[in-house]
Design an enzyme around this catalytic site. Sequence first.
Site, PDB file in Angstrom:
ATOM      1  N   ASP A 106     -35.184  48.240 -22.985  1.00  0.00           N
ATOM      2  CA  ASP A 106     -36.171  47.836 -23.990  1.00  0.00           C
ATOM      3  C   ASP A 106     -37.497  47.520 -23.321  1.00  0.00           C
ATOM      4  OD1 ASP A 106     -34.811  48.164 -26.306  1.00  0.00           O
ATOM      5  OD2 ASP A 106     -34.164  46.091 -26.517  1.00  0.00           O
ATOM      6  N   ASP A 118     -26.846  52.311 -31.251  1.00  0.00           N
ATOM      7  CA  ASP A 118     -27.226  51.043 -30.618  1.00  0.00           C
ATOM      8  C   ASP A 118     -26.083  50.030 -30.639  1.00  0.00           C
ATOM      9  OD1 ASP A 118     -28.917  49.199 -29.403  1.00  0.00           O
ATOM     10  OD2 ASP A 118     -30.577  49.601 -30.773  1.00  0.00           O
TER      11      ASP A 118
HETATM   12  C1  GLA Z   1     -32.548  47.584 -29.646  1.00  0.00           C
HETATM   13  C2  GLA Z   1     -33.084  48.867 -29.071  1.00  0.00           C
HETATM   14  C3  GLA Z   1     -34.507  49.086 -29.522  1.00  0.00           C
HETATM   15  C4  GLA Z   1     -34.540  49.101 -31.037  1.00  0.00           C
HETATM   16  C5  GLA Z   1     -33.964  47.826 -31.573  1.00  0.00           C
HETATM   17  C6  GLA Z   1     -33.849  47.869 -33.075  1.00  0.00           C
HETATM   18  O1  GLA Z   1     -33.128  46.484 -29.075  1.00  0.00           O
HETATM   19  O2  GLA Z   1     -32.991  48.877 -27.685  1.00  0.00           O
HETATM   20  O3  GLA Z   1     -35.012  50.281 -28.999  1.00  0.00           O
HETATM   21  O4  GLA Z   1     -33.822  50.217 -31.492  1.00  0.00           O
HETATM   22  O5  GLA Z   1     -32.683  47.577 -31.057  1.00  0.00           O
HETATM   23  O6  GLA Z   1     -33.305  46.724 -33.589  1.00  0.00           O
END
Ligand code: GLA
Length: 767
Positions: free
Chosen positions: A551, A481
């Site tokens: 997301d 990420d």
């Molecule tokens: C990002 C990702 C999510 C999750 C969060 C965790 O926003 O896109 O899927 O993993 O981080 O903090």
Amino acid sequence: MEKLIQYDPKQGLFHLSNTRISYLFSIEEGGLLSHLYFGQKIKRYHNQMRYPRIDRGFSGNVLNHPDRGFSKDTLPQEYSGSDAGDYRVPSFVAQHANGSRSNAWTFKDYKISCGKPVLAGLPASYVEQESQSETLVVTLEDKVTGLEIDLLYSIFRDYDVIARSSCVRNLGESSVKLEKISSMQIDFVSQDFDVICLPGAHANERHISRQKIDYGTKRFESRRGTSSHQMNPFIALVDKGTDEHSGQAFGLNFVYSGNHLFEVEKDQLSQVRVLAGINDYNFEWELKPGAHFQTPEVLMAYSNEGLNYMSQTFHGLIRNHIVRGRFKYEDRPILVNNWEATYFDFNEEKLKPIVDEAKELGMEMFVLDDGWFGKRDNDQSSLGDWQIYKKKFPNGLEKFADYVHQKGLKFGLWFEPEMISMDSNLYRNYPSYLMSSPNRQPSSSRSQFVLDMCNKEVVNAIYHQLKNILDKGYVDYIKWDMNRHLTDIYSPTLPPSRQGEVSHRYILGVYELLEKIINDYPNILFEGCSGGGGRFDTGWTYYMPQSWASDNTDAVARLTIQEGTSLAYPISSITSHVSAVPNHQTGRECSLEARGHVAMSGVLGYELDLTKMTANEKILVKEQVNGYKSVRHLVQYGTFYRLKSVLESNESAWLFVSENKEEALLMTANILSYAQPILTKTKLVGLNPDADYELMPLLSDRESDHSVGYFSSIYAHKPIAIGEVFSGSELMNIGIYNPIARQDFNTQMYYFKAKKQEDLNNEIQES
Ligand code: GLA
């Protein structure tokens, strides 16, 4: 085998071609390279298309050339210099030791070879056999400045794609400051194009935007240190009438994950120049005598059959010539991720029942998301401390991973390796690892900061931390990420005069770390992520075969996001999860069927607390998982078509067809329902017109579960049923009526299978 690249010395002509496309350019007077053509295959070229010499006022001429009609300012060029007679937006700008920014390129040499070179330290397309592509390197020189530039062109035999990049060398005696270096340029003689790009925002990525190209210069770019949610590194130039199925499309796909820039200029003569490369914003690179600078690569695809064919070309190329490693052709596991189920509030005991349920429902992997390390109970701390959080896993993470493995599931783990929290041991011990400008508080985003990935020591420190966990061997998948963008671009590892190198060096540092990790752990599947789909680019797919598209897990929002993503990226790279309702991002309530159908149109996963589902929901999820397994290969590796777009109507329709045309999966969505609905149909494409296709059961028909007011069924009209047989020509020319449902966000999934000849014969005999 036919040659892909020819040079005709008499005409000074380069011709790159495969069986479908041609790319032509020539050496003109004074050694200028002139672009002639990119498009459908030209069988024999008679040299009639040289650019007309016309005297245009205030477009200066080439020195000592008698013809006033010969101007750098109008000639379609292959690669422009700067401040030397071409007023259009330049490909290349460098400041020389004497302060001048003038650069004029002339032809020096060329080389044709089989295969395709590796671009050191950068992601790039590659071939497995030399015969799959040929490469032309044309060298241009500027005798005054002592610079040389190689223009690299690789044409693929089986894909309508030319990969381009450039590499500049300093053969002079003083350092030069590079201020801009495009990877490619293409100049079109007046054409009435539209440009398509993929803008967006966090949780709203890659919406298809189509704009007229008018006078002036349009820039499509990222200045965020990453490819970004806000503007994806992809554009396409299309004819006015181009649609999904017909018309010309020139797609440009940048194989890079840092700051990018696409410029499209319509000039005084309505000619169109297109440039693509590293963004010149905040970019400066010191090129010492003897040094060189290689740009990342741009994939240029040509389609004369509309946008679907352009996308299919990119899909095939990325799957076969960008993605590496064992997962390249592997069906991707169906996972459950705990993020939306628990956020940071979990421990081993709370997660185990989700694992148990995932097993019951036929899922294949459990992914432990953010919050398992350091002392992370919220997003304020611990990034950079990649040690197990004992409070949540008192027996260690390995024990929990064993539990997952014993259930027969794979175990996946979330990391955010490029980031640091101020509340972390890493920061307390090494504050200089945090990227910041001298004497200024760095700006925070999600309460976190960026590591200085230009610093080899930082890259090494993170590498060893990851290794400590990965060497234990219990991790099967990593979600990588990046939850903020870069600011305070500065690295103490470079002198003040070279701070313009930081953004590019950051991404080179990340690529170096990734290269080491994926080579050390070839059996780990990587999924890219950056606050959802903030780093969805072809460069990233070189390291990670799949990425979290957004997301935003709402099925309706995903129709637009996944459609936009599919313009440039293969379905095998687009991950999509079923989540809870009301949806956490939009508050919308879509049926589990609709959430399933949309997620099954990508790489399927689940992101909700499975233990909270009702018995009926579990039955349906089990069916989705089983159904998906039976069509997974078709979805992830079949030929994908966009048939209808929610951007243009109340409907969406996507189709997946197998290579042998024996299977087809159709997903349709109707957004809002109306009391007096207009009848609509969906026509399929790409099938065998002579074959007979039977509608097969994939998921059971649950319409009886619903009733709406006076009516016992949500369907006022449901036109086709399992077992019915249609000819390919019927499905493609007549199409099927879409059902009329008394329900918003109604979706359908139809799985058609061609009947085998013996079955048909038997049926005829029986009747
Ligand atoms: C990002 C990702 C999510 C999750 C969060 C965790 O926003 O896109 O899927 O993993 O981080 O903090």
